[in-house]
Design a protein around this motif. Structure first.
Motif, PDB file in Angstrom:
ATOM      1  N   ASN A 137       0.809  -1.187  -0.018  1.00 11.57           N
ATOM      2  CA  ASN A 137      -0.006   0.019   0.115  1.00 11.57           C
ATOM      3  C   ASN A 137       0.770   1.416   0.236  1.00 11.57           C
ATOM      4  O   ASN A 137       1.607   1.532   0.948  1.00 11.57           O
ATOM      5  CB  ASN A 137      -1.009  -0.131   1.262  1.00 11.57           C
ATOM      6  N   ILE A 138       0.772   2.103  -1.093  1.00 12.27           N
ATOM      7  CA  ILE A 138       1.505   3.251  -1.055  1.00 12.27           C
ATOM      8  C   ILE A 138       1.352   4.155  -0.021  1.00 12.27           C
ATOM      9  O   ILE A 138       2.223   5.156   0.232  1.00 12.27           O
ATOM     10  CB  ILE A 138       1.414   3.829  -2.656  1.00 12.27           C
ATOM     11  N   HIS A 139       0.088   4.238   0.768  1.00  7.45           N
ATOM     12  CA  HIS A 139      -0.018   5.116   1.707  1.00  7.45           C
ATOM     13  C   HIS A 139       1.187   4.754   2.747  1.00  7.45           C
ATOM     14  O   HIS A 139       1.188   5.928   3.589  1.00  7.45           O
ATOM     15  CB  HIS A 139      -1.289   5.403   2.157  1.00  7.45           C
ATOM     16  N   GLY A 140       1.712   3.807   2.772  1.00  5.75           N
ATOM     17  CA  GLY A 140       2.887   3.647   4.025  1.00  5.75           C
ATOM     18  C   GLY A 140       4.309   4.007   3.258  1.00  5.75           C
ATOM     19  O   GLY A 140       5.178   3.597   3.895  1.00  5.75           O
ATOM     20  N   MET A 141       4.221   4.709   2.316  1.00  2.00           N
ATOM     21  CA  MET A 141       5.412   5.022   1.454  1.00  2.00           C
ATOM     22  C   MET A 141       5.669   6.432   1.134  1.00  2.00           C
ATOM     23  O   MET A 141       6.764   6.764   0.659  1.00  2.00           O
ATOM     24  CB  MET A 141       5.396   4.164   0.283  1.00  2.00           C
ATOM     25  N   PRO A 142       4.959   7.268   1.746  1.00  2.00           N
ATOM     26  CA  PRO A 142       5.125   8.827   0.987  1.00  2.00           C
ATOM     27  C   PRO A 142       6.283   9.592   1.535  1.00  2.00           C
ATOM     28  O   PRO A 142       7.030  10.283   0.774  1.00  2.00           O
ATOM     29  CB  PRO A 142       3.892   9.517   1.436  1.00  2.00           C
ATOM     30  N   LEU A 143       6.727   9.191   2.793  1.00  2.00           N
ATOM     31  CA  LEU A 143       8.046   9.782   3.363  1.00  2.00           C
ATOM     32  C   LEU A 143       9.270   9.374   2.646  1.00  2.00           C
ATOM     33  O   LEU A 143      10.060  10.138   2.362  1.00  2.00           O
ATOM     34  CB  LEU A 143       7.852   9.713   4.747  1.00  2.00           C
ATOM     35  N   ALA A 144       9.076   8.008   2.419  1.00  3.48           N
ATOM     36  CA  ALA A 144      10.358   7.440   1.777  1.00  3.48           C
ATOM     37  C   ALA A 144      10.561   7.848   0.441  1.00  3.48           C
ATOM     38  O   ALA A 144      11.347   8.311  -0.069  1.00  3.48           O
ATOM     39  CB  ALA A 144      10.049   5.796   1.873  1.00  3.48           C
ATOM     40  N   VAL A 145       9.178   7.993  -0.460  1.00  4.61           N
ATOM     41  CA  VAL A 145       9.396   8.339  -1.799  1.00  4.61           C
ATOM     42  C   VAL A 145       9.831   9.947  -2.004  1.00  4.61           C
ATOM     43  O   VAL A 145      10.796  10.371  -2.505  1.00  4.61           O
ATOM     44  CB  VAL A 145       7.754   8.376  -2.429  1.00  4.61           C
ATOM     45  N   SER A 146       9.446  10.878  -0.864  1.00  2.00           N
ATOM     46  CA  SER A 146      10.106  11.971  -0.685  1.00  2.00           C
ATOM     47  C   SER A 146      11.337  12.175  -0.545  1.00  2.00           C
ATOM     48  O   SER A 146      12.066  13.179  -1.036  1.00  2.00           O
ATOM     49  CB  SER A 146       9.087  12.902   0.177  1.00  2.00           C
ATOM     50  N   LEU A 147      12.001  11.316   0.121  1.00  2.00           N
ATOM     51  CA  LEU A 147      13.267  11.251   0.334  1.00  2.00           C
ATOM     52  C   LEU A 147      14.292  10.648  -0.708  1.00  2.00           C
ATOM     53  O   LEU A 147      15.353  10.576  -0.667  1.00  2.00           O
ATOM     54  CB  LEU A 147      13.708  10.471   1.573  1.00  2.00           C
ATOM     55  N   GLY A 148      13.435  10.090  -1.874  1.00  2.12           N
ATOM     56  CA  GLY A 148      14.081   9.699  -2.945  1.00  2.12           C
ATOM     57  C   GLY A 148      14.420   8.161  -3.150  1.00  2.12           C
ATOM     58  O   GLY A 148      15.124   7.696  -3.862  1.00  2.12           O
ATOM     59  N   LEU A 149      13.559   7.593  -2.067  1.00  2.25           N
ATOM     60  CA  LEU A 149      13.506   6.098  -1.930  1.00  2.25           C
ATOM     61  C   LEU A 149      12.479   5.564  -2.571  1.00  2.25           C
ATOM     62  O   LEU A 149      11.199   6.070  -2.273  1.00  2.25           O
ATOM     63  CB  LEU A 149      13.800   5.697  -0.588  1.00  2.25           C
TER      64      LEU A 149
END
Length: 299
Positions: A137-149
């Motif tokens: 589920n991508i709602h568990g990933m937004p901070l990682a994505v914003s950090l470039g991960l």
């Protein structure tokens, strides 16, 4: 804080697997957010909702990323909208929707600050990637994505670069972290105030430390507030409740101290799910916290 506020709703429910959170923006509006902020002397304009395109929605799970295409397209649209709000010199106030929308909000803010700080007010770290996520589920990933991960489809929204730095992030209220998230926090040295630290130090000291830390290193601060950061007793209408959370009063104090610091340059309030709520209680809590963030006082 900027007296000109532009509000956008993002009725996104594709970043997780419990329906209903797409009605969050409507519930928050029904709880009187416009009137609350207007009463405080702000010029606030409601620009309506970002369109969430579900035409490509199926049961796809690409690389352990559920609904990757529609989540990406919605966040691209949101990033463009947030960027345009910044160009107008207004304060972006975003209503969710699930927490995957933070990808677009932060991407839209990142072009306007050299060192954007983020206060992540949440029971969860949201630092998973497709490789570490138990659910996809991508709602568990937004901070990682914003950090470039993570997947390049997500990390390259509004530019192929990390939108924020780990040293400019503070997580407040964490009490449920996956193993991959714990590993990243240890490796990166990211500032995390779990409920253990909040219980020991008190919310006043946590916010004092957070504000002093960010004001010395960041030229803007985005507040990303997930209602599940609060205890389910105070905010029952969320998709992933975790017992032992922040109280209603602690959360007001946090918002009041941010208002006094005059450092927040954008904000989003997410994960209000009216289907799981009790008489719109969680949406009303969200609006009350917005009031405190925008400077509401008893005297």
């Amino acid at each position: 804080m900027n007296r000109n506020v532009t509000m956008i709703g993002v009725p996104m429910d594709l970043g997780q697997n419990r329906r209903g959170v797409d009605m969050g923006p409507s519930a928050i509006r029904y709880a009187g957010v416009l009137e609350r902020i207007r009463t405080l002397g702000y010029n606030i304009e409601d620009k309506g909702d970002i369109q969430v395109k579900k035409e490509t929605l199926g049961n796809e799970n690409i690389h352990n990323l559920s609904n990757l295409d529609p989540v990406t397209e919605t966040n691209k649209s949101l990033a463009r909208t947030v960027s345009s709000i910044n160009k107008e010199g207004h304060f972006p106030l975003i209503l969710g929707g699930d927490h995957s929308i933070a990808i677009g909000t932060i991407a839209g803010m990142s072009g306007y600050f050299d060192n954007l700080g983020v206060i992540w007010y949440d029971a969860h770290g949201d630092l998973n990637t497709a490789d570490t996520s138990p659910s996809g589920n991508i709602h568990g990933m937004p901070l990682a994505v914003s950090l470039g991960l993570g997947h390049p489809t997500l990390t390259t929204i509004n530019g192929d670069f990390p939108k924020i730095k780990p040293e400019n992030v503070i997580i407040i209220g964490a009490r449920e972290l996956d193993e991959g998230e714990k590993d990243y926090i240890r490796q990166s040295g990211m500032n995390v105030y779990t409920m253990h630290e909040i219980d020991r130090l008190g919310m006043s000291e946590v916010m004092h430390q957070s504000i002093n830390y960010l004001k010395d290193r960041c030229d803007g601060v985005h507040l990303s507030l997930d209602l599940d950061g609060l205890d389910p007793h105070d905010a029952p209408g969320v998709g992933t409740p975790v017992l032992g959370g922040l109280t209603y009063r602690e959360s007001h104090l946090a918002m009041e101290m941010l208002a006094e610091a005059k450092m927040v340059t954008s904000a989003e309030f997410v994960e209000v799910n009216p289907i799981l709520d009790e008489k719109n209680k969680t949406a009303e809590v969200a609006v009350a916290l917005m009031g405190s963030l925008f400077g509401e006082k008893l005297k």
